[in-house]
Design a protein around this motif. Sequence first.
Motif, PDB file in Angstrom:
ATOM      1  N   VAL A  29      43.622  42.123  45.135  1.00 18.42           N
ATOM      2  CA  VAL A  29      44.208  41.331  46.198  1.00 18.42           C
ATOM      3  C   VAL A  29      43.510  40.179  46.481  1.00 18.42           C
ATOM      4  O   VAL A  29      43.861  39.007  46.733  1.00 18.42           O
ATOM      5  CB  VAL A  29      45.065  42.309  47.117  1.00 18.42           C
ATOM      6  N   ALA A  41      40.726  38.755  45.382  1.00 16.98           N
ATOM      7  CA  ALA A  41      40.090  37.960  44.587  1.00 16.98           C
ATOM      8  C   ALA A  41      41.222  37.132  44.146  1.00 16.98           C
ATOM      9  O   ALA A  41      41.159  35.697  43.787  1.00 16.98           O
ATOM     10  CB  ALA A  41      39.434  38.419  43.458  1.00 16.98           C
ATOM     11  N   GLN A  42      42.275  37.743  44.061  1.00 17.85           N
ATOM     12  CA  GLN A  42      43.590  36.981  43.516  1.00 17.85           C
ATOM     13  C   GLN A  42      43.955  35.589  44.549  1.00 17.85           C
ATOM     14  O   GLN A  42      44.407  34.661  43.944  1.00 17.85           O
ATOM     15  CB  GLN A  42      44.860  37.863  43.524  1.00 17.85           C
ATOM     16  N   ASP A  43      43.650  35.773  45.727  1.00 19.73           N
ATOM     17  CA  ASP A  43      44.072  34.884  46.716  1.00 19.73           C
ATOM     18  C   ASP A  43      43.226  33.571  46.255  1.00 19.73           C
ATOM     19  O   ASP A  43      43.565  32.653  46.357  1.00 19.73           O
ATOM     20  CB  ASP A  43      43.303  35.322  47.992  1.00 19.73           C
TER      21      ASP A  43
END
Lengths: 198, 652, 149, 483
Positions: free
Chosen positions: A152, A154-156
């Motif tokens: 979550v 890193a996805q940002d």
Amino acid sequence: MLLFFYSCLAVFAGVGFLAFRQPIYSALSFAAVVLATCGVFVMNDAPYLAAATMIVYTGATIIVFLFVLMFAQRSRLQLYDLSRNAPVWSIVIGMLLFSFLFAAIREISIEPPAPHVPSQVAELGKLMFTDFIWTVEIVGLLLLVATIAAIVIAQDAQNDPAEKTESGINVSPALVPVPSASAQTAKRVASARPGGNR
Amino acid sequence: MLNLVWLIPLVLMLALLAGVLICLFRKGAELAHVPTIVGLSISSAVSLILLFTSQGGVHVAITEGYTWLSLGGMHVPITARLDGIGLIQLNVVTCISLLVAVYARGYMLGDPGYARFFAIISAFVFAMVMLVLVGNLFVLYAFWEGVGLCSYLLIGHWYRRPSAAKAAMKAFLVNRLADCAFLVGILLLWHGIGLVGAENLATVGRLDFDVIFDAVPALAQRQPDLLWWVGLLLLIGAIGKSAQFPFHVWLPDAMEGPTPVSALIHATTMVTAGVYLLARMSPLLLLTPDVLLIAGWLGAITAVLGGLIALFQDDLKRVLAYSTVSQLGLLFLAFGAGVNGELLPLAVVAAMFHLITHAFFKALLFLTAGNVMHAMGDCIDMRKFGGLRKVLPSTHILFLIGALALVGAPPLAGFWSKEGILGLLTLEIGNPQYGSVFAIWLFMGLLSTLLTAIYTFRAYLRTFWGDVKLPAQAGAHPHEATAMMLAPLYILAVGSALIGLVIASTGALAEFVLPIPFLTDPHAHPHAGWWLVIASVGLVMAGATIAYYSISTSGVAAKRSGVPARFAELTSNRFYLDEVFYFCLVAPTQHLSKMVGIFDSQFIDRVIRRGATIPSAIGGRLRTYQTGVLPNYALTMALGIVALVALAFLRG
Amino acid sequence: MNPATFQTLMLAATLFAIGIVGFLSRKNMILMFLSVELMLAAVAMNFIAFGAHYQNYQGQLFAVLILTIASCEAAIGLALVVSLFKRKATLDIAAWSDLRETDREANVEVPVEQNEPIESYPVLTPAGTDPLVNPVRVSKDGALDTLKA
Amino acid sequence: MIITQEMLNNLIPVFPALGLIAAGCILLAIGLFQAPSPQAANESHGHGWAWGSLAVLLVIWGSWLFSSTQVEYASSLFRTDLLSRSGTHLALLAGCLITALTINKAPSRHACEFHSCLLFLIAGLALVTASSNLTSLYLSLELISIPTVLLLSISRRDNAGREATLKYFALSAFSSAIFLMGASYLFGLAGTTSIDGLVRAIGANSSTMAYIGFVLVIAGLAFRVTAVPFHFYASDVFSGSSLPMAAMLSTIPKIAGFVAMIKLLGGPTLNAALVPVALTTLILLALATMTLGNCLALVQSQCRKLLAYSSIAHSGYIMLGLAALLVQGASSRAVLVYLAAYVIMTIGFFAGISTLRARTDQDVELNDLNGLTSTNLWLGISLSICVLSLIGIPITAGFWAKFEIFRGLLTPGDRLLLFAAVFMAINAAIGAIYYVDILIRLNSSTTAWKNVSLTTLTDKPAIVTCVFCACMTLVWFIVPTWM
């Protein structure tokens, strides 16, 4: 003798870790510390942990760290790698703490309860999966949470300034549907663990 | 059966809660009276049951209702002490409250603060009931203050009216003054009981009444001065709440509140709390006769003074207020008779008797005055109306009954109880030590009887007789109150008429009240001598005659000249007591506060200001370390760890 | 206590101190996280040494747990670093100091004189000009800079 | 793997935690099947998760209340005793309140992860209270801090949120390493990881290593309770996180830290030689903590920062309660009571202010509170009650909380504790300055919302939470024996 060698190796590598300006070198000397540590583990009758550490740390963690370092690495050394934050204070603190610990370690005298018998990995496993089974389960849960967190967070980074508006309420619907993606990983991790927590 | 008593505060608390919710939600305000009236009905039913079942049965029963706090060595239960005094007071409070609340349902209809009024009434009755019930002086004090707060809120019900706000403030401040003394007295007593033992008791439990009563004899031997001070301070607390000279000034002003409030709080329940306190603490006062002597003198002075002032008041409610002051004076006078220790039990009985009857007829009078006010469009000035006998026939009859009861016309309630008090005074006229004092008191008591008759009949005649005269505010068709409002009045009238006879004829009151520790029934019931009866009836008739002639000869607004005029001026200005109060208390206080203010602003304030800046200065300095840079934070953390470890080394 | 245990404990203390110094002094976020890992490794070593000393497996068990938690933290830390790097394009920890007391000024890094190696070569003076007294620096892009006194 | 009866028995003491974990896993699994459609991002969708997890919390709490036996049960890892029971109640209470607070504010995009992590975190707290072994204690503490990082990062995704996450994560990792170092030394002295054995072994041993291990462990836990000098992250992280998360941070790690400290201080078996050191350490930390917290709170103009510093100050008070426990060797009641009261009043206050800026993460200034009572009666009154409780005025729970601490300090008659009590009284007075300022603002006649339509105040769940907390503080004053 071998222990002394490993210790020296670890300390030198540790100093190198502090001293190198190139972050890559620092990271590599950290790897050397860990390798030396594994040697110390073996000397201390913990071969299983030596192997595990080598695999987990040197085999995986350091590699990932190095990867990220190189990913973020610019063509030349950055300001923040060249200088140190409060070097004098840090070293004074380190020295003081070490001397206190040194004094404490030198002082104690605890005697081993029984003559030495070589350790058995099976015994460790038995302990781990009987009395301490729930610690293993909690660790599994923690790994699950950490995986989700890593994904979550890193996805940002992939999605962008639109998100800086904040608070999650006004998220544009065009964004990638995240819950399922991360939860799939979550499920994989969950199913990989024996028993699970349900 | 006794645990039933907890139902009373419970339902009242629920009623209060409902009232608060109604106020907050601003919905269903027109039904705000329902929880209050239901709660009061239940509680008065319960208290009546308790009264009739406990007669001759358990006399002092302590039940623990609710443990407020229990930790370690500290245990603060809320206990109820059910004995004669408490039960009587409980019944008076709940029954009168119920009747007044029913009356107020009609009286307050349409008032913008309708819901608030009933919520506070619930709160008041709750606090009053708890005040009467609790078995611990400290807890009693808490509810004592609670009652004062409710009174403040109710006097200031129409807070937009400056006079009401002012009156509320006055009542509150005067009460606070007395309450401070009361609190100091309680703390002294606490200290004193600690001196004579009872160390094993938890701190607050030391002020349980039983513990106090057990400890006071020892205290009287070891620390008589301390006990004297305690008694005096308790007395000051009592006279503050019961509006005795010189603290009576707040009560007439308190008539700014709605009339049901005047009837409930400032005539029958709260103002008798002082008397209740004296009765409750009588085992202590037994040991401090000087205090009782003071109480007697204050009561006598108040009784006469109230009567005198009431003579020339033009405001019907104020007449009744001063009459209340005067009657409460009589109650204190009764306690004065206890200065001779043997008579104290009888004094308590007589006081409780008059307290009951007074509650009935004074509530009746106030509520009928409320009817008049209602019909006259909020005008209560007797100069502006007259001859209401034809306009308000029922009210007229009711008022007459109340007035006759008040003056002590023979078969009615006031007669019996007043004769009880005066008869008590006659018993010891021959006493070598106090005989003369008793004689003077008796004279003052009789004088107050005369004055009572005069002002009561004056008020009655001016209001209901003569030519019909209506104020402008009354509108075209002043009308009698609704049946809803009249019904409680009829009940009160029956009570005013009969209760004295009932109690006096059965003679059960003494047996009921008297099981107080250390007070034994001397079995010498005061028999009012026939001459006393004749004298007082004569005085009543004389008073009526004087009242009649003062009105018919001089007319309502007749010019007064000479000594009577000066006297009238004096009395209508309430003997300038407010001014005396102002000059003796308020003005010096103001001067002092000015001086203190200068000292304060010049010295203390500077020190405080300087002191108060220290924390923010420290804060301002410290916030510079909140740099936002993470390694700095970590550095400080590590420094802290090193310092702690070093500390361990130093100490180890 | 046997010498091996003693030595191991000393090594652990040393590594722990090194870890703390690293955490306090390195400004590179990744290296800070590595320092924490170093501290954790030292702790694990302590547990193993004591476990070997007492010959029970609880020490080793604890070390296993620490190892796992360390890798959890590594995962999160790296993800965090990646996301932070995407936003500010730097690994400098001090770049993230916007949350502080409001009236404080930004903690601007006083730029340490970047003592890059100055590569200077003796060069011939072009014909027709006066010889320069000062050395000439060749900067990265190959242009010639004349350093003025 | 053989599941023995004993292993199942081990579950009994941690039933609420296991229930929460299971529920969290189920939430995650449901999240898998959630259609990744644009509708998934709308608000009501996010509400479902919150209501669901609130329901789960309440069901677990209820079933535990009715099924919990008074039997003291101990296994190698967990144990039920008074501490664990009341601690678990506290955890569930805080969990319910925080979840109620998040109903309108959870990030809808990651609502599933968000709420399951919140459940894990509460489970972690419950496990901390039941732990009887260093391993389980450490893991439970991590089960609080790792989900916290996730929550912080997904509940606020701007740069401030990132920075808060970074600071919390890095310093928490650092402090947990320090905790572990101390734990390893304690293990070295005791030869066992069971806390009882550990405390007993230290009782028999007064070497320097015991001191150091002890101090390091306390230091590691002091980070979680934001004691000086481990407090720095608090204000930054609070102001960089969403309001519900700030409420969470000010309560859950604090409870965990204090409960762990109570466990490790160990009561009567603590070595007599160690007591003076521990006492001095705790009192010094406590005094520094409360003074710094109060002084810094005095100069704040933003609600969140003010609350951060006031939460630091409250930690100082609680640490004094802990110190008293050391001298008396008595029950941990004072600490637990204070924590419970603190949870209620702080979350109430957070709930109240979170209604003001529900839709942005812009900070709530103190000025925003001006005249709130006149525009929104319920909110204003409830906030005022919470503030009164934070001051410690009688009629509120805060009074009992402070009362218990003072009682604990004054009962043993120890001079050091007496001094600490005086110091705490001075600090409470300093604290009253800024709380009274808030009170005056709330009830002043000039309103900050005169020209602003109150459409922002549509956050019903938060208002209800605030009112509920206010009522709780009042009821608690009347019924102080419920704990």
